[in-house]
Design a protein around this motif. Structure first.
Motif, PDB file in Angstrom:
ATOM      1  N   MET A  72       0.827  -1.204   0.000  1.00  0.00           N
ATOM      2  CA  MET A  72       0.000   0.000   0.000  1.00  0.00           C
ATOM      3  C   MET A  72       0.864   1.258   0.000  1.00  0.00           C
ATOM      4  SD  MET A  72      -3.223  -0.663   2.582  1.00  0.00           S
ATOM      5  CE  MET A  72      -3.922   0.912   2.059  1.00  0.00           C
ATOM      6  N   PRO A  73       0.292   2.397  -0.376  1.00  0.00           N
ATOM      7  CA  PRO A  73       1.018   3.654  -0.177  1.00  0.00           C
ATOM      8  C   PRO A  73       1.335   3.845   1.293  1.00  0.00           C
ATOM      9  CG  PRO A  73      -0.951   3.983  -1.538  1.00  0.00           C
ATOM     10  CD  PRO A  73      -1.040   2.602  -0.975  1.00  0.00           C
ATOM     11  N   GLY A  74       2.449   4.503   1.581  1.00  0.00           N
ATOM     12  CA  GLY A  74       2.799   4.778   2.970  1.00  0.00           C
ATOM     13  C   GLY A  74       1.716   5.596   3.655  1.00  0.00           C
ATOM     14  N   PHE A  75       1.529   5.353   4.941  1.00  0.00           N
ATOM     15  CA  PHE A  75       0.538   6.104   5.705  1.00  0.00           C
ATOM     16  C   PHE A  75       1.006   7.546   5.907  1.00  0.00           C
ATOM     17  CE2 PHE A  75      -0.306   1.704   7.317  1.00  0.00           C
ATOM     18  CZ  PHE A  75      -1.589   1.582   6.798  1.00  0.00           C
ATOM     19  N   ILE A  76       0.033   8.431   6.075  1.00  0.00           N
ATOM     20  CA  ILE A  76       0.292   9.870   6.227  1.00  0.00           C
ATOM     21  C   ILE A  76      -0.383  10.331   7.509  1.00  0.00           C
ATOM     22  CG2 ILE A  76      -0.050  12.151   5.187  1.00  0.00           C
ATOM     23  CD1 ILE A  76      -0.374  10.537   2.469  1.00  0.00           C
TER      24      ILE A  76
END
Length: 438
Positions: A72-76
């Protein structure tokens, strides 16, 4: 030598807001049971079904295979205080008591650059170990604290936002600046760090009670000199705080109006909490482009209250979800989402796993107006990526035996997951955290 390499596993990202129903809106979710993400020069070259992309992959291209794990895309994280790392889980009654007992004494220590560097390094390691690749951070009132944060982020090539806290009253003398020194220090830090690598400066008045009208006016002027820059502060977190603001600014119609009077409510203005607001405040926030950072863990920990996420959505206020370290009790996005789910349940507003994972990736990127860089696994995006093991703990492994649907798998993670679920974290395509080597 080519920098082309690939990650293989279950790929998941969001193309748009999936809505609040149990079924996501059509086209909002992109999932491949056997997916491939191609990365070159730190950016995503292509992503999609592995069987399709493998046919055209140059021979010898390195592939890291993560079978049965989510890519997944990295968390923000759009709101936290890196300087409060060491006071997490400190006993306190509510917000103002907690600030005076723990926060302010700890922040006084950041006058020492060596101490600030130590905390900043540990903070970055905690973010990466929890799959978080970008954050909007409060520093302290010491310029040292900003230099330490950005130095640690720059050496890792992380996309990081943060700024020096400005406050000139109602705090220990050792933490107070003046309207003049706060602006002077902020300008120097902007010129030194803003747009250096992947860094962005955020203009940071702590909250209305700790700034005089003169400082807030100077902050508005500073924002006018740097159009488009992020501004971060706090809004209506605690009932006692709200009453305090009324006494300090009797001429203002409400808490938000204090900021509006000094031109602080604008696009890319991030207001943490926003619990005790009404429809009129929400409408003005939406009209002026401001956003709220919903902080469920700290709201529960400090007994602040329950945020009305659905009402904010109905009035088209942009809402992100944040850890609010250190009143927040975990760096893990899974723990933050678990608390958000519980807040929703208490408010009759169930949080679906679709909305939860969208919010912590593309949704938060949109709140910060950085979705042109991160938040999706699409061509041209920066390759900030996290690998998530949905069987990382004994309980998760038991749940996963029953061949859960994707929605069930995500829900298991947001309720039972923690940092053990993060197998690896990549920043611009480079692996900066690997659980196997820890």
């Amino acid at each position: 030598m080519s920098s082309l390499h690939a990650l293989r596993g279950m790929t998941l990202h969001f193309n748009d807001d999936p809505g609040t129903s149990d079924e996501p809106l059509e086209g909002s979710v992109e999932f491949h049971q056997d997916g491939l993400v191609l990365i070159q020069e730190g950016r995503i070259l292509e992503s999609g079904p592995a069987q399709v992309l493998l046919e055209h992959l140059p021979e010898g291209t390195p592939i890291e295979h993560w079978p049965d794990q989510l890519i997944m895309p990295g968390f923000i994280d759009p709101h936290l205080h890196y300087s409060q790392l060491d006071i997490m889980a400190s006993y306190g009654r509510q917000l103002l008591d907690w600030l005076n007992t723990y926060t302010f004494p700890e922040e006084c220590r950041f006058v020492d650059r060596a101490y600030a560097d130590e905390i900043a390094q540990a903070f970055m390691e905690q973010l990466l170990a929890n799959g978080v690749t970008t954050a909007l951070a409060f520093c302290t009132s010491h310029p040292n604290s900003v230099d330490a944060l950005f130095s640690a982020a720059f050496e890792r090539n992380m996309r990081m936002l943060g700024g020096k806290v400005m406050m000139d009253r109602n705090a220990p003398a050792a933490l107070c600046d003046t309207p003049e020194s706060g602006i002077r220090d902020s300008r120097r830090l902007i010129e030194q760090w803003h747009d250096r690598g992947r860094l962005e400066y955020a203009i940071t008045p702590r909250f209305a009670p700790t700034s005089t009208p003169q400082q807030l006016a100077a902050t508005g002027e500073l924002l006018s000199d740097y159009p488009g820059m992020v501004m971060q502060t706090h809004l209506s977190e605690n009932r006692q705080e709200v009453e305090w603001v009324k006494s300090l600014f009797p001429e203002a119609r409400d808490y938000l109006d204090v900021y509006s009077r000094y031109q602080l409510v604008r696009p890319r203005a991030i207001f943490a909490h926003g619990i005790y607001i009404d429809d009129d405040v929400r409408q003005r926030l939406a009209d002026d482009g401001g956003a709220i950072a919903f902080c469920p863990s700290s709201n529960l920990f400090l007994g602040s209250g329950l945020f009305d996420w659905h009402r904010a959505r109905e009035q088209e206020v942009r809402v992100g979800i944040a850890s609010d370290i250190g009143a927040g009790t975990s760096f893990s996005p899974f723990q933050t989402l678990q608390d958000a789910y519980k807040v929703g349940q208490l408010s009759g507003q169930p949080l679906t796993p679709w909305q939860a994972f969208y919010a912590h990736t593309l949704g938060n990127a949109r709140v910060l107006d950085i979705d042109q860089h991160i938040g999706r696994l699409t061509p041209g995006m920066e390759a900030d990526i996290t690998i998530i093991n949905p069987r990382a703990t004994p309980m998760l492994a038991r749940k996963d035996r029953y061949d859960p649907t994707l929605m069930e798998k995500l829900f298991n993670l947001m309720i039972l997951g923690d940092e053990r679920c993060i197998s690896a974290t990549y920043v611009m395509g480079k692996k900066l955290y690997d659980a196997a080597s820890c």
